[in-house]
Design an enzyme around this catalytic site. Structure first.
Site, PDB file in Angstrom:
ATOM      1  N   TRP A 284       0.749  11.863  -3.008  1.00 45.27           N
ATOM      2  CA  TRP A 284       1.735  10.794  -2.829  1.00 45.27           C
ATOM      3  C   TRP A 284       2.455  10.440  -4.115  1.00 45.27           C
ATOM      4  O   TRP A 284       3.593   9.970  -4.092  1.00 45.27           O
ATOM      5  CB  TRP A 284       1.113   9.570  -2.157  1.00 45.27           C
ATOM      6  CG  TRP A 284       0.732   9.888  -0.752  1.00 45.27           C
ATOM      7  CD1 TRP A 284      -0.536   9.998  -0.243  1.00 45.27           C
ATOM      8  CD2 TRP A 284       1.621  10.218   0.336  1.00 45.27           C
ATOM      9  NE1 TRP A 284      -0.480  10.365   1.081  1.00 45.27           N
ATOM     10  CE2 TRP A 284       0.820  10.507   1.459  1.00 45.27           C
ATOM     11  CE3 TRP A 284       3.005  10.295   0.455  1.00 45.27           C
ATOM     12  CZ2 TRP A 284       1.354  10.869   2.697  1.00 45.27           C
ATOM     13  CZ3 TRP A 284       3.554  10.662   1.692  1.00 45.27           C
ATOM     14  CH2 TRP A 284       2.716  10.936   2.793  1.00 45.27           C
TER      15      TRP A 284
ATOM     16  N   ASP B  30       1.826   2.008  -5.554  1.00 44.62           N
ATOM     17  CA  ASP B  30       1.775   2.327  -4.123  1.00 44.62           C
ATOM     18  C   ASP B  30       0.360   2.027  -3.635  1.00 44.62           C
ATOM     19  O   ASP B  30      -0.580   2.746  -3.963  1.00 44.62           O
ATOM     20  CB  ASP B  30       2.129   3.812  -3.943  1.00 44.62           C
ATOM     21  CG  ASP B  30       2.085   4.256  -2.488  1.00 44.62           C
ATOM     22  OD1 ASP B  30       1.699   3.448  -1.623  1.00 44.62           O
ATOM     23  OD2 ASP B  30       2.445   5.423  -2.223  1.00 44.62           O
TER      24      ASP B  30
ATOM     25  N   LYS C 216      -1.913   2.085   7.415  1.00 46.30           N
ATOM     26  CA  LYS C 216      -3.259   2.446   6.995  1.00 46.30           C
ATOM     27  C   LYS C 216      -4.183   1.241   7.112  1.00 46.30           C
ATOM     28  O   LYS C 216      -5.149   1.259   7.841  1.00 46.30           O
ATOM     29  CB  LYS C 216      -3.258   2.971   5.554  1.00 46.30           C
ATOM     30  CG  LYS C 216      -2.837   4.436   5.391  1.00 46.30           C
ATOM     31  CD  LYS C 216      -1.401   4.697   5.751  1.00 46.30           C
ATOM     32  CE  LYS C 216      -0.995   6.151   5.670  1.00 46.30           C
ATOM     33  NZ  LYS C 216      -0.282   6.515   4.467  1.00 46.30           N
TER      34      LYS C 216
HETATM   35  C1  LIG Z   1       0.877   7.331   4.027  1.00 41.85           C
HETATM   36  C2  LIG Z   1       1.267   7.136   2.622  1.00 41.85           C
HETATM   37  C3  LIG Z   1       2.604   7.211   2.212  1.00 41.85           C
HETATM   38  C4  LIG Z   1       3.742   7.562   3.152  1.00 41.85           C
HETATM   39  O1  LIG Z   1       3.953   6.591   4.091  1.00 41.85           O
HETATM   40  P1  LIG Z   1       5.140   6.738   5.181  1.00 41.85           P
HETATM   41  O2  LIG Z   1       5.006   5.480   5.956  1.00 41.85           O
HETATM   42  O3  LIG Z   1       4.835   7.965   5.994  1.00 41.85           O
HETATM   43  O4  LIG Z   1       6.407   6.855   4.453  1.00 41.85           O
HETATM   44  C5  LIG Z   1       2.890   6.967   0.881  1.00 41.85           C
HETATM   45  N1  LIG Z   1       1.913   6.672   0.005  1.00 41.85           N
HETATM   46  C6  LIG Z   1       0.609   6.611   0.354  1.00 41.85           C
HETATM   47  C7  LIG Z   1      -0.422   6.280  -0.661  1.00 41.85           C
HETATM   48  C8  LIG Z   1       0.254   6.841   1.678  1.00 41.85           C
HETATM   49  O5  LIG Z   1      -1.039   6.770   2.039  1.00 41.85           O
END
Ligand SMILES: *Cc1c(COP(=O)(O)O)cnc(C)c1O
Length: 361
Positions: free
Chosen positions: A102, A172, A196
């Site tokens: 990511w 993030d 998540k």
């Molecule tokens: C799932 C995830 C993303 C991407 O999320 P989207 O909603 O598919 O854009 C980005 N960063 C992390 C850490 C993730 O777990």
């Protein structure tokens, strides 16, 4: 009806209490004669739901008053691109710490707009560790430093907030927000896609120090401007009301269960169970991440061969343990242990792992 234990990495399991409440309110929310998703976002009903969700999220995460909380349509990837547009001047340098998949997508999203400097990269080590802070080559004039708090695919997690000096730290937190107490004030900005640990896919949460919203950034449409969203309480256009409502129910549930301290306790217990089963298997199951930075949320693990891996996936599914197949980028297996996965779910997984090893080891 029996609900399985769901170890999906995202969209992920939601608390049964929340699903039942949403089900009960589906046709008639709070006696108004319509579902909340059938009402105007500017009406008193939804405005109340939205304000309550924000107040509860602020309480859950102890968000300081000088931070704006935004609820935005789209996923974490959308926010990754918007970071550069909102906070960096054209061509300005931005520092990225890459600790997994990511972190790499975050860079891909900003490359068209800014000068990306990779200040540390875990890839040469297979993303099994987080490069030590002492070796980071931070740029003095960077607009921000970006980290991925928890790498959902590689299973690597920052266990401490790195000190990056006066440059704002952006993180993030898509796969670990609200999983333990968090000192928001150490970050300039935190963002998370909801699917998540916070609710349904389609909405993201952003916590940003208000003074950063005054930065000029780059030419951009109003709809891509975080300051405009903040000025309009995330109702610049029609927000994803259903997602916002469900997210609010999940946050309320987390508060009712005891808040982030309680989830930190449960998450530590779940992770200890699963890593314990892996490390105690005599090499039958393997996880290569350095113990000090092992993710509590996402545990990738591997069996000796492909045939056993497929058998594990199908047999675990038949046993009521869903979504244990690993991400295609790394293969193997993966157990995601978000807040809504109960300790009993981790125990059921560990029992299955021991039984599977006995039959196949
Ligand atoms: C799932 C995830 C993303 C991407 O999320 P989207 O909603 O598919 O854009 C980005 N960063 C992390 C850490 C993730 O777990």
């Amino acid at each position: 009806m029996t609900r399985a234990y769901n170890f999906s990495a995202g969209p992920a399991t939601l608390p049964e209490t929340v699903l039942r409440q949403a089900q009960a309110e589906m046709l008639d929310w709070n006696g108004v004669g319509a579902s909340i998703v059938e009402l105007s976002h500017r009406g008193a009903e939804f405005m109340g739901v939205a304000a309550q969700a924000e107040a509860d999220l602020r309480k859950l995460l102890s968000v300081p008053d000088d931070y704006a909380v935004l609820f935005l349509a789209g996923g974490a990837t959308t926010q990754q691109a918007l970071l550069a547009l909102n906070f960096a001047a054209p061509g300005q340098v931005v520092d990225y710490i890459v600790t997994g998949h990511w972190g790499k997508t975050a860079i891909k999203q900003v490359k068209p707009y800014v000068d990306v400097h990779v200040a540390a990269d875990g890839e040469p080590g297979g993303f099994h560790d987080i490069p030590s802070r002492a070796g980071w080559t931070l740029s003095p004039g960077a607009a921000y430093v970006h980290i991925t708090a928890n790498e959902t695919i590689h299973g690597v997690e920052f266990r401490d907030t790195p000190d990056v000096g006066d440059v704002p730290l952006f993180a993030d937190f898509s796969s670990s927000i609200a999983s333990e107490p968090l000192d928001v004030s150490k970050y300039g900005l935190i963002y998370a896609g909801a699917q998540k640990n916070l609710g349904p896919v389609g909405i993201s949460v952003l916590l940003v120090r208000r003074e950063l919203l005054e930065r000029a950034g780059q030419p951009r449409a109003d709809i891509f401007n975080y300051a405009s969203h903040a000025a309009r309480d995330s109702m610049l256009n029609t927000p994803p009301t259903w997602n916002w409502y469900l997210l609010g129910l999940v946050v309320k549930w987390m508060l009712d269960e005891g808040g982030v301290e309680e989830f930190a306790r449960r998450n530590a217990a779940k992770a200890e169970l699963v890593y314990g089963a892996i490390d105690g298997s005599g090499g039958f199951y393997r996880n290569q991440v350095v113990p000090a930075v092992r993710s509590r949320m996402n545990i990738p693990f591997f069996l000796p061969d492909e045939a056993l891996t497929s058998r594990f996936v199908s047999e675990s599914k038949a046993a009521g343990l869903l979504a244990l197949k690993g991400h295609k980028a790394v293969g193997g297996l993966r157990a995601s242990l978000y807040n809504a996965v109960p300790v009993a779910g981790a125990q059921a997984l560990v029992d299955f792992m021991r039984d599977f090893q006995q039959r196949n080891g």
